[in-house]
Design a protein around this motif. Structure first.
Motif, PDB file in Angstrom:
ATOM      1  N   ASN A   1      75.407  95.389   0.112  1.00  0.00           N
ATOM      2  CA  ASN A   1      76.725  95.684   0.659  1.00  0.00           C
ATOM      3  C   ASN A   1      77.120  97.125   0.370  1.00  0.00           C
ATOM      4  OD1 ASN A   1      77.023  93.183   1.801  1.00  0.00           O
ATOM      5  ND2 ASN A   1      78.196  92.351   0.106  1.00  0.00           N
ATOM      6  N   GLU A   2      77.137  97.500  -0.913  1.00  0.00           N
ATOM      7  CA  GLU A   2      77.407  98.893  -1.280  1.00  0.00           C
ATOM      8  C   GLU A   2      76.455  99.301  -2.384  1.00  0.00           C
ATOM      9  OE1 GLU A   2      80.921 102.070  -2.418  1.00  0.00           O
ATOM     10  OE2 GLU A   2      81.444  99.948  -2.251  1.00  0.00           O
ATOM     11  N   ASP A   3      75.674 100.319  -2.112  1.00  0.00           N
ATOM     12  CA  ASP A   3      74.721 100.831  -3.094  1.00  0.00           C
ATOM     13  C   ASP A   3      75.486 101.709  -4.081  1.00  0.00           C
ATOM     14  OD1 ASP A   3      72.583 102.135  -4.449  1.00  0.00           O
ATOM     15  OD2 ASP A   3      71.301 101.778  -2.725  1.00  0.00           O
ATOM     16  N   PRO A   4      75.307 101.489  -5.391  1.00  0.00           N
ATOM     17  CA  PRO A   4      76.070 102.246  -6.385  1.00  0.00           C
ATOM     18  C   PRO A   4      75.823 103.752  -6.327  1.00  0.00           C
ATOM     19  CG  PRO A   4      74.947 100.398  -7.422  1.00  0.00           C
ATOM     20  CD  PRO A   4      74.468 100.465  -6.009  1.00  0.00           C
ATOM     21  N   VAL A   5      74.560 104.168  -6.293  1.00  0.00           N
ATOM     22  CA  VAL A   5      74.200 105.588  -6.191  1.00  0.00           C
ATOM     23  C   VAL A   5      72.889 105.657  -5.416  1.00  0.00           C
ATOM     24  CG1 VAL A   5      73.778 107.738  -7.425  1.00  0.00           C
ATOM     25  CG2 VAL A   5      75.270 106.022  -8.444  1.00  0.00           C
ATOM     26  N   THR A   6      72.890 106.384  -4.322  1.00  0.00           N
ATOM     27  CA  THR A   6      71.789 106.340  -3.373  1.00  0.00           C
ATOM     28  C   THR A   6      71.141 107.704  -3.209  1.00  0.00           C
ATOM     29  OG1 THR A   6      73.179 104.775  -2.178  1.00  0.00           O
ATOM     30  CG2 THR A   6      71.181 105.500  -1.077  1.00  0.00           C
TER      31      THR A   6
ATOM     32  N   ARG B   1      80.226 107.243  -0.040  1.00  0.00           N
ATOM     33  CA  ARG B   1      79.929 105.842  -0.328  1.00  0.00           C
ATOM     34  C   ARG B   1      78.860 105.427   0.673  1.00  0.00           C
ATOM     35  NH1 ARG B   1      85.410 102.570  -0.725  1.00  0.00           N
ATOM     36  NH2 ARG B   1      83.987 100.913  -1.349  1.00  0.00           N
ATOM     37  N   TYR B   2      78.032 104.441   0.297  1.00  0.00           N
ATOM     38  CA  TYR B   2      76.920 104.047   1.151  1.00  0.00           C
ATOM     39  C   TYR B   2      76.867 102.527   1.262  1.00  0.00           C
ATOM     40  CZ  TYR B   2      72.254 103.599   3.066  1.00  0.00           C
ATOM     41  OH  TYR B   2      71.190 103.273   3.865  1.00  0.00           O
ATOM     42  N   PHE B   3      76.830 102.058   2.493  1.00  0.00           N
ATOM     43  CA  PHE B   3      76.841 100.625   2.788  1.00  0.00           C
ATOM     44  C   PHE B   3      75.613 100.258   3.618  1.00  0.00           C
ATOM     45  CE2 PHE B   3      81.185 102.367   2.907  1.00  0.00           C
ATOM     46  CZ  PHE B   3      81.713 101.745   1.792  1.00  0.00           C
ATOM     47  N   ASN B   4      75.004  99.109   3.278  1.00  0.00           N
ATOM     48  CA  ASN B   4      73.885  98.616   4.069  1.00  0.00           C
ATOM     49  C   ASN B   4      73.793  97.095   3.970  1.00  0.00           C
ATOM     50  OD1 ASN B   4      71.635  98.339   5.613  1.00  0.00           O
ATOM     51  ND2 ASN B   4      70.385  99.790   4.482  1.00  0.00           N
ATOM     52  N   PRO B   5      74.822  96.395   4.464  1.00  0.00           N
ATOM     53  CA  PRO B   5      74.773  94.931   4.397  1.00  0.00           C
ATOM     54  C   PRO B   5      73.656  94.337   5.245  1.00  0.00           C
ATOM     55  CG  PRO B   5      76.616  95.657   5.746  1.00  0.00           C
ATOM     56  CD  PRO B   5      76.031  96.883   5.112  1.00  0.00           C
ATOM     57  N   TRP B   6      73.136  95.102   6.219  1.00  0.00           N
ATOM     58  CA  TRP B   6      72.048  94.625   7.079  1.00  0.00           C
ATOM     59  C   TRP B   6      70.757  94.465   6.288  1.00  0.00           C
ATOM     60  CZ3 TRP B   6      74.947  99.062   8.125  1.00  0.00           C
ATOM     61  CH2 TRP B   6      76.045  98.849   8.952  1.00  0.00           C
TER      62      TRP B   6
ATOM     63  N   GLN C   1      79.080 109.819  -5.812  1.00  0.00           N
ATOM     64  CA  GLN C   1      79.073 108.607  -5.000  1.00  0.00           C
ATOM     65  C   GLN C   1      80.101 107.683  -5.619  1.00  0.00           C
ATOM     66  OE1 GLN C   1      75.392 107.330  -3.459  1.00  0.00           O
ATOM     67  NE2 GLN C   1      76.124 105.280  -2.971  1.00  0.00           N
ATOM     68  N   ALA C   2      81.140 107.391  -4.870  1.00  0.00           N
ATOM     69  CA  ALA C   2      82.343 106.748  -5.387  1.00  0.00           C
ATOM     70  C   ALA C   2      82.337 105.231  -5.233  1.00  0.00           C
ATOM     71  CB  ALA C   2      83.577 107.349  -4.715  1.00  0.00           C
ATOM     72  N   SER C   3      81.218 104.590  -5.538  1.00  0.00           N
ATOM     73  CA  SER C   3      81.153 103.130  -5.551  1.00  0.00           C
ATOM     74  C   SER C   3      81.863 102.629  -6.810  1.00  0.00           C
ATOM     75  CB  SER C   3      79.695 102.666  -5.561  1.00  0.00           C
ATOM     76  OG  SER C   3      79.068 103.064  -6.765  1.00  0.00           O
TER      77      SER C   3
END
Length: 134
Positions: free
Chosen positions: A71-76, A62-67, A100-102
């Motif tokens: 918040n959570e990218d579906p597939v990165t 899973r990939y997060f980038n709230p900065w 990617q388990a978003s």
């Protein structure tokens, strides 16, 4: 508290990766994005959480980038350049199946070529199309 195998930052991507021991913990993460936004991340450009998994995939993430407002990218794709190199070395192969388990999620086949470039194979949806004139 989650147990982890490894934590590292991609030299080129500046993405932080946390390799958890249990794939169920990756699936059940419920980050507090408002709290994450308040953290001084010192140049980190996103957070990937990953684990190995038995079955149809070699690993999940899973990939997060709230900065950056995501918040959570579906597939990165970009974070998988880092994850593919990492998991290829661990598993001793150059072709991987990843999920990617978003909430929306996605599946990819990742093939690390001999020239160290990565091929990402999977279905996709074009969400933005444009031209740049120089």
């Amino acid at each position: 508290m989650s147990e982890y195998e490894n934590i590292f930052i991609g030299e080129n991507t500046k993405k932080l990766v946390i390799h958890l021991k249990n794939h169920g913990e990756v699936l059940n993460l419920n980050p507090n994005f408002e709290l994450m936004k308040q953290l001084d991340v010192g140049g980190v450009k996103g957070l990937a959480v990953t684990a190995g998994i038995e079955g149809d995939y070699d690993f999940i993430s899973r990939y997060f980038n709230p900065w950056a407002g995501i918040n959570e990218d579906p597939v990165t794709g970009s974070v998988h350049t880092l994850l593919a190199s990492y998991w290829c070395e661990i598993l001793g192969k150059n072709r991987l199946s990843a999920h990617q388990a978003s909430k929306r999620g996605g599946e990819m086949v990742l093939r690390l070529r001999k020239d160290k470039r990565l091929e990402i194979i999977g279905d996709f949806i074009i969400t933005l199309k444009g031209r740049i004139y120089i």
